[in-house]
Design a protein around this motif. Sequence first.
Motif, PDB file in Angstrom:
ATOM      1  N   ALA A 181       0.833  -1.206   0.000  1.00 23.55           N
ATOM      2  CA  ALA A 181       0.000   0.000   0.000  1.00 23.55           C
ATOM      3  C   ALA A 181       0.864   1.250   0.000  1.00 23.55           C
ATOM      4  O   ALA A 181       0.561   2.236  -0.682  1.00 23.55           O
ATOM      5  CB  ALA A 181      -0.925  -0.001   1.208  1.00 23.55           C
ATOM      6  N   SER A 182       1.962   1.219   0.753  1.00 22.83           N
ATOM      7  CA  SER A 182       2.869   2.361   0.791  1.00 22.83           C
ATOM      8  C   SER A 182       3.524   2.574  -0.567  1.00 22.83           C
ATOM      9  O   SER A 182       3.694   3.713  -1.030  1.00 22.83           O
ATOM     10  CB  SER A 182       3.949   2.135   1.858  1.00 22.83           C
ATOM     11  N   LEU A 183       3.877   1.462  -1.223  1.00 24.03           N
ATOM     12  CA  LEU A 183       4.473   1.567  -2.553  1.00 24.03           C
ATOM     13  C   LEU A 183       3.462   2.129  -3.548  1.00 24.03           C
ATOM     14  O   LEU A 183       3.796   2.990  -4.380  1.00 24.03           O
ATOM     15  CB  LEU A 183       4.966   0.191  -3.013  1.00 24.03           C
ATOM     16  N   MET A 184       2.229   1.667  -3.467  1.00 19.59           N
ATOM     17  CA  MET A 184       1.197   2.191  -4.347  1.00 19.59           C
ATOM     18  C   MET A 184       0.954   3.674  -4.095  1.00 19.59           C
ATOM     19  O   MET A 184       0.707   4.442  -5.026  1.00 19.59           O
ATOM     20  CB  MET A 184      -0.108   1.405  -4.156  1.00 19.59           C
ATOM     21  N   ARG A 185       1.050   4.088  -2.842  1.00 17.89           N
ATOM     22  CA  ARG A 185       0.862   5.498  -2.514  1.00 17.89           C
ATOM     23  C   ARG A 185       1.930   6.355  -3.185  1.00 17.89           C
ATOM     24  O   ARG A 185       1.656   7.467  -3.647  1.00 17.89           O
ATOM     25  CB  ARG A 185       0.887   5.676  -1.001  1.00 17.89           C
ATOM     26  N   ILE A 186       3.153   5.838  -3.263  1.00 11.15           N
ATOM     27  CA  ILE A 186       4.233   6.560  -3.946  1.00 11.15           C
ATOM     28  C   ILE A 186       3.903   6.718  -5.428  1.00 11.15           C
ATOM     29  O   ILE A 186       4.083   7.791  -6.024  1.00 11.15           O
ATOM     30  CB  ILE A 186       5.568   5.811  -3.757  1.00 11.15           C
ATOM     31  N   ALA A 189       1.237   9.274  -6.196  1.00 10.64           N
ATOM     32  CA  ALA A 189       1.642  10.672  -6.043  1.00 10.64           C
ATOM     33  C   ALA A 189       1.868  11.348  -7.392  1.00 10.64           C
ATOM     34  O   ALA A 189       1.728  12.565  -7.513  1.00 10.64           O
ATOM     35  CB  ALA A 189       2.899  10.768  -5.182  1.00 10.64           C
ATOM     36  N   VAL A 190       2.216  10.559  -8.411  1.00 11.88           N
ATOM     37  CA  VAL A 190       2.483  11.142  -9.733  1.00 11.88           C
ATOM     38  C   VAL A 190       1.321  10.913 -10.692  1.00 11.88           C
ATOM     39  O   VAL A 190       1.475  11.106 -11.905  1.00 11.88           O
ATOM     40  CB  VAL A 190       3.792  10.557 -10.330  1.00 11.88           C
ATOM     41  N   THR A 191       0.165  10.520 -10.176  1.00  6.19           N
ATOM     42  CA  THR A 191      -0.996  10.272 -11.040  1.00  6.19           C
ATOM     43  C   THR A 191      -1.366  11.466 -11.916  1.00  6.19           C
ATOM     44  O   THR A 191      -1.598  11.294 -13.119  1.00  6.19           O
ATOM     45  CB  THR A 191      -2.215   9.838 -10.202  1.00  6.19           C
ATOM     46  N   PRO A 192      -1.436  12.697 -11.394  1.00  8.19           N
ATOM     47  CA  PRO A 192      -1.771  13.826 -12.277  1.00  8.19           C
ATOM     48  C   PRO A 192      -0.794  13.987 -13.445  1.00  8.19           C
ATOM     49  O   PRO A 192      -1.210  14.306 -14.558  1.00  8.19           O
ATOM     50  CB  PRO A 192      -1.707  15.038 -11.329  1.00  8.19           C
ATOM     51  N   ILE A 193       0.488  13.751 -13.176  1.00  5.71           N
ATOM     52  CA  ILE A 193       1.486  13.842 -14.257  1.00  5.71           C
ATOM     53  C   ILE A 193       1.241  12.755 -15.290  1.00  5.71           C
ATOM     54  O   ILE A 193       1.287  12.990 -16.503  1.00  5.71           O
ATOM     55  CB  ILE A 193       2.908  13.734 -13.675  1.00  5.71           C
TER      56      ILE A 193
END
Length: 435
Positions: A181-186, A189-193
């Motif tokens: 889950a922590s890795l997915m959160r990272i 973080a760049v989803t808008p880009i």
Amino acid sequence: MTRLFSLSLSKQIFIAFVLAVIVGLLFKDFSLAIKPLGTAYINAIKMVVVPLLFFSIVSSIFSFSDPEKLKRLGLKTIGVFLLTAFIASLIGLSVGLSSGTLFDWDSGIQIATVYENKKVIPNIGDVLSGFIPSNIIASMADGKVIPVVVFSILLGISVIKTGASATPFKAFIVSANDVMASLMRIVLAVTPIGVFAIMASTVAKFGLETLMPLSQFILAVYIGCLLHIALTYSGLVYFWGKMNPVTFFKHIFEAQITAYSTCSSYATLPVTTKVISENLKVEKGYASFVANIGSSANMDGCGGIYPAIAAIFIAHIYGIPLDMTDYAIISFTAVISSIGTAGVPGAALVMLTVTLNAVGLPLEGIALVAAIDRIIDMMRTATNITGDAVTAFIVAKSEGLVDDNLVNDSLDYDSLDDDSFLEESLVNEGFAGKV
């Protein structure tokens, strides 16, 4: 700039989406040049999704303390999946058959003279038997999600049956789930880009003029998906879930816009789980269960509506008549496809070959729709995600797994976005919730 990044994830994604359309139309060379950023984002999602899927499903399964409740919830969930898939196929057939009055699909379309199909087209029996993995490690390495889902469910049930001696294993699964889950959160973080790069390059590549010959086919798929959302999903939410459909759609808008942008149920999976558990107030363990299963086995847009419309479209272009038996076969294969379509961009094209092969239509017809598949895939995926949320809500409602404090008649949508998605990991809070 600081203020922009202080906005909630859904608002950042929406802004990125709008800007991408503008940039894609005005700066085509630049937009095409940044396409690798979007590809890298999708690759990062694929990198994380299989292990996340495995750990989250296993932990969701054994979080159900009552095996009988697990069985009942599972049967209800799959039952709703199949029901909506069947309705979706009928809507797809209805829209496709209305082509004579609503659409002129012959206008401007040039059939490709050469189309090489090197894929081996499996029959229905092979598709169903392929759901059971012969080597789970190989299935994980190859990204075959359905076998991973089946193995994860069976492993979770086995943990329940094992009892107290499985406690150390359960602790490992829960810990691993938190790490993933922590890795997915990272990555998120760049989803808008990622969304900006994907949408800008898509608009730059297809533009508006090149889409005109196939615009009516695109319109047909969009109409089919919108009808399914407005009639089937809204009806289930209103009559079964006892909620105003408009309020419901406001609750899940964040997941819908993410799905529309990324064309991937897997890429949207964390956001889908978030809106189901936090916005719809569905119990977190069941929310995770449905979101994960639905990302692979609830594809009304990709497997139900799209193959039905596409098959009729291709038959029309090639001048091949279809009868009632053909339509019945199309509906059946569409339902089967809807529970076996991988939740990644472009998978629906592969499943379309099953439908075309079943009724004897030329596979070369896929060349007609492949060029604009990305644009269609946006709406298909948004439909799929909506179906996951609807199923989770109405089944949870029937089992008393929805917070009674959920407000049905009003919603301050901005208040739902105040907590940054990057600050509160959905999985850390509830992927292993208790029922």
